[in-house]
Design a protein around this motif. Structure first.
Motif, mmCIF file in Angstrom:
data_model
loop_
_atom_site.group_PDB
_atom_site.id
_atom_site.type_symbol
_atom_site.label_atom_id
_atom_site.label_comp_id
_atom_site.label_asym_id
_atom_site.label_seq_id
_atom_site.Cartn_x
_atom_site.Cartn_y
_atom_site.Cartn_z
ATOM 1 N N VAL A 251 -11.314 4.499 -17.887
ATOM 2 C CA VAL A 251 -10.677 3.683 -16.851
ATOM 3 C C VAL A 251 -11.248 2.268 -16.897
ATOM 4 O O VAL A 251 -12.379 2.012 -16.495
ATOM 5 C CB VAL A 251 -10.900 4.298 -15.455
ATOM 6 C CG1 VAL A 251 -10.188 3.461 -14.389
ATOM 7 C CG2 VAL A 251 -10.404 5.735 -15.419
ATOM 8 N N VAL A 252 -10.437 1.358 -17.410
ATOM 9 C CA VAL A 252 -10.800 -0.055 -17.526
ATOM 10 C C VAL A 252 -9.652 -0.868 -16.917
ATOM 11 O O VAL A 252 -8.476 -0.574 -17.194
ATOM 12 C CB VAL A 252 -11.017 -0.453 -19.005
ATOM 13 C CG1 VAL A 252 -11.313 -1.939 -19.115
ATOM 14 C CG2 VAL A 252 -12.126 0.377 -19.622
ATOM 15 N N LYS B 275 -6.263 10.213 -14.681
ATOM 16 C CA LYS B 275 -5.787 11.530 -15.114
ATOM 17 C C LYS B 275 -6.258 11.812 -16.541
ATOM 18 O O LYS B 275 -6.748 12.906 -16.849
ATOM 19 C CB LYS B 275 -4.262 11.577 -15.036
ATOM 20 C CG LYS B 275 -3.630 12.854 -15.572
ATOM 21 C CD LYS B 275 -2.123 12.797 -15.419
ATOM 22 C CE LYS B 275 -1.448 14.010 -16.034
ATOM 23 N NZ LYS B 275 -1.557 14.051 -17.499
ATOM 24 N N ILE B 276 -6.122 10.826 -17.413
ATOM 25 C CA ILE B 276 -6.549 10.997 -18.805
ATOM 26 C C ILE B 276 -8.056 11.187 -18.881
ATOM 27 O O ILE B 276 -8.555 12.052 -19.616
ATOM 28 C CB ILE B 276 -6.111 9.774 -19.644
ATOM 29 C CG1 ILE B 276 -4.589 9.746 -19.767
ATOM 30 C CG2 ILE B 276 -6.763 9.801 -21.030
ATOM 31 C CD1 ILE B 276 -4.037 8.487 -20.404
ATOM 32 N N ARG C 79 -0.838 2.615 -13.327
ATOM 33 C CA ARG C 79 -1.622 2.562 -14.576
ATOM 34 C C ARG C 79 -3.014 3.122 -14.367
ATOM 35 O O ARG C 79 -3.512 3.908 -15.176
ATOM 36 C CB ARG C 79 -1.712 1.116 -15.082
ATOM 37 C CG ARG C 79 -0.426 0.578 -15.678
ATOM 38 C CD ARG C 79 -0.700 -0.614 -16.576
ATOM 39 N NE ARG C 79 -1.410 -1.688 -15.916
ATOM 40 C CZ ARG C 79 -0.829 -2.676 -15.277
ATOM 41 N NH1 ARG C 79 0.497 -2.727 -15.183
ATOM 42 N NH2 ARG C 79 -1.537 -3.637 -14.708
ATOM 43 N N GLN C 80 -3.648 2.714 -13.263
ATOM 44 C CA GLN C 80 -4.993 3.195 -12.992
ATOM 45 C C GLN C 80 -5.005 4.698 -12.723
ATOM 46 O O GLN C 80 -5.916 5.410 -13.153
ATOM 47 C CB GLN C 80 -5.585 2.445 -11.787
ATOM 48 C CG GLN C 80 -5.820 0.965 -12.038
ATOM 49 C CD GLN C 80 -6.834 0.724 -13.152
ATOM 50 O OE1 GLN C 80 -7.978 1.130 -13.065
ATOM 51 N NE2 GLN C 80 -6.399 0.063 -14.207
ATOM 52 N N GLN D 56 0.835 -1.208 0.000
ATOM 53 C CA GLN D 56 0.000 0.000 0.000
ATOM 54 C C GLN D 56 0.865 1.253 0.000
ATOM 55 O O GLN D 56 0.603 2.205 -0.739
ATOM 56 C CB GLN D 56 -0.919 -0.003 1.226
ATOM 57 C CG GLN D 56 -1.827 1.227 1.308
ATOM 58 C CD GLN D 56 -2.739 1.198 2.532
ATOM 59 O OE1 GLN D 56 -3.087 0.122 3.027
ATOM 60 N NE2 GLN D 56 -3.125 2.365 3.025
ATOM 61 N N TYR D 57 1.904 1.246 0.836
ATOM 62 C CA TYR D 57 2.765 2.428 0.919
ATOM 63 C C TYR D 57 3.488 2.681 -0.407
ATOM 64 O O TYR D 57 3.528 3.808 -0.901
ATOM 65 C CB TYR D 57 3.788 2.271 2.045
ATOM 66 C CG TYR D 57 4.627 3.509 2.252
ATOM 67 C CD1 TYR D 57 4.199 4.516 3.112
ATOM 68 C CD2 TYR D 57 5.820 3.697 1.563
ATOM 69 C CE1 TYR D 57 4.940 5.677 3.286
ATOM 70 C CE2 TYR D 57 6.565 4.854 1.725
ATOM 71 C CZ TYR D 57 6.121 5.837 2.579
ATOM 72 O OH TYR D 57 6.867 6.990 2.728
ATOM 73 N N CYS D 58 4.056 1.640 -0.979
ATOM 74 C CA CYS D 58 4.820 1.786 -2.226
ATOM 75 C C CYS D 58 3.925 2.201 -3.387
ATOM 76 O O CYS D 58 4.330 3.003 -4.237
ATOM 77 C CB CYS D 58 5.543 0.480 -2.552
ATOM 78 S SG CYS D 58 6.806 0.027 -1.335
ATOM 79 N N SER D 59 2.713 1.668 -3.436
ATOM 80 C CA SER D 59 1.780 2.010 -4.509
ATOM 81 C C SER D 59 1.360 3.472 -4.447
ATOM 82 O O SER D 59 0.970 4.060 -5.458
ATOM 83 C CB SER D 59 0.536 1.122 -4.441
ATOM 84 O OG SER D 59 0.875 -0.229 -4.636
ATOM 85 N N ASN D 60 1.449 4.038 -3.257
ATOM 86 C CA ASN D 60 0.999 5.415 -3.047
ATOM 87 C C ASN D 60 2.089 6.445 -3.341
ATOM 88 O O ASN D 60 1.852 7.651 -3.265
ATOM 89 C CB ASN D 60 0.545 5.568 -1.585
ATOM 90 C CG ASN D 60 -0.035 6.922 -1.279
ATOM 91 O OD1 ASN D 60 -1.053 7.313 -1.832
ATOM 92 N ND2 ASN D 60 0.620 7.663 -0.396
#
Length: 349
Positions: A245-246, A228-229, A222-223, A124-128
């Motif tokens: 967003v898929v 953002k896009i 990626r998500q 969780q920390y690294c993904s953030n």
């Protein structure tokens, strides 16, 4: 071997000190710091969560690891002293006492195997991390936030003149170092050593967790990119739209081009988004103050080919006969060529 063990344990102790500094000397005071004009906190609860994530849960994991590893230091020193004694006495086949040597590898292997599953909490920390750095960057434009960080750096020795961005990335860096340390210890251990399989098991378990963390971070990134896009694209009212967003979608490349000519009768300057499943064409905002790009058309990657490639122009054609001609800045054309060549189906000869 002794130097590697000492470095592993010493740097683990320093890392725990860094975690404690971040939590006790920066995070908690930051949570309480108030704007001297409004009386409100300078960092909102949502921003605190985005910066610190679950960092408060990490120290017990590393404290347990350190405690389990510390006996290996004395064992390694005793092991080295015993070997030196044998050499000094010029005894034949100066082999280190297996009792000492075995205890070093086993202590380290057991220590990592015991905490490896708990390392998943780092995911969780690294993904953030990207979100964390973006929020810090935005908050640093606030003079009171910047003054708070400067004050902390001056009065807290544990900061060691590091800025906040350098501190918050330390947990990510630490996780990446564990497989390197274990690999180095294995390098100093003979393959037929009784504890070599234990080291292999510990390495595999830790490396597997690191890979899970990396995959989780990549998915999160990626998500986040897709969100953002999605936020920068608008669809015309009363016209069909589709979700950007898929879960299976990945943005390979996107960028502004000089002009896009579509065979469906549209011609405009805009931005092209190249995903793993679709190529999407949008027009640039008509006003500088506007932030969104207007959706124009998209085609499936599976049915799209490069049908013409010239100096600053690439034409994409679909199996249904539609064509998109892209006029691309010369400094970007090679990157687009490479992306299309690697990810679009090959045109049959």
């Amino acid at each position: 071997l002794r130097k590697t063990i000492e470095e592993l344990v010493d740097t683990e102790r320093t890392y725990i000190d860094d975690l404690t500094t971040m939590i006790e000397e920066i995070m908690k005071p930051m949570e309480q710091k108030k704007n001297f004009m409004t009386g409100e906190t300078i960092v909102t609860k949502a921003e605190m969560q985005k910066i610190w994530s679950n960092i408060a849960l990490l120290p017990p994991i590393n404290q347990a690891l350190l405690k389990a590893m510390e006996p290996a230091v004395e064992a390694a020193r005793a092991n080295e002293a015993k070997g030196q004694e044998i050499i000094d006495n010029q005894k034949e086949g100066a082999i280190v006492d297996e009792t000492y040597e075995g205890s070093v590898q086993q202590v380290i292997a057991d220590a990592f195997k015991a905490v490896a599953d708990f390392f998943k909490m780092y995911s969780q920390y690294c993904s953030n991390q990207q979100t964390c750095l973006e929020v810090i960057g935005r908050l640093c434009k606030n003079s009171q936030f910047e003054a708070f960080l400067m004050e902390r750096a001056q009065i807290v020795p544990g900061c060691r003149n590091l800025d906040l961005q350098q501190l918050v990335i330390k947990p990510v860096q630490r996780m990446c170092k564990y497989p390197l340390f274990l690999r180095e210890i294995m390098r100093f251990t003979l393959p037929d050593h009784p504890q070599f399989p234990l080291l292999q098991q510990a390495f595999s378990k830790v490396d597997e967790v690191v890979q899970v963390i990396n995959r989780s971070k990549a998915l999160h990134d990626r998500q986040e990119m897709l969100c953002k896009i999605s936020n920068e694209i608008s669809f015309k009212k009363n016209s069909p739209s589709f979700p950007i967003v898929v879960p299976t979608r990945n943005c390979i490349k996107y960028g502004d081009v000089k002009r896009i000519e579509l065979s469906i009768g549209k011609n405009f300057a805009g931005r092209v988004y190249f995903f793993n499943d679709i190529v999407m064409f949008t027009s640039s905002p008509k006003r500088k103050s506007a932030k969104s790009f207007s959706y124009k058309w998209h085609c499936s990657v599976a049915s799209t080919r490069v049908i013409q490639d010239e100096e600053q122009m690439i034409s994409l054609g679909t199996t249904e006969g539609e064509v998109a001609v892209l006029y691309i800045p010369i400094d970007q054309i090679d990157e687009w060529r490479q992306s299309f060549a690697q990810n679009l189906p090959v045109t049959p000869q």
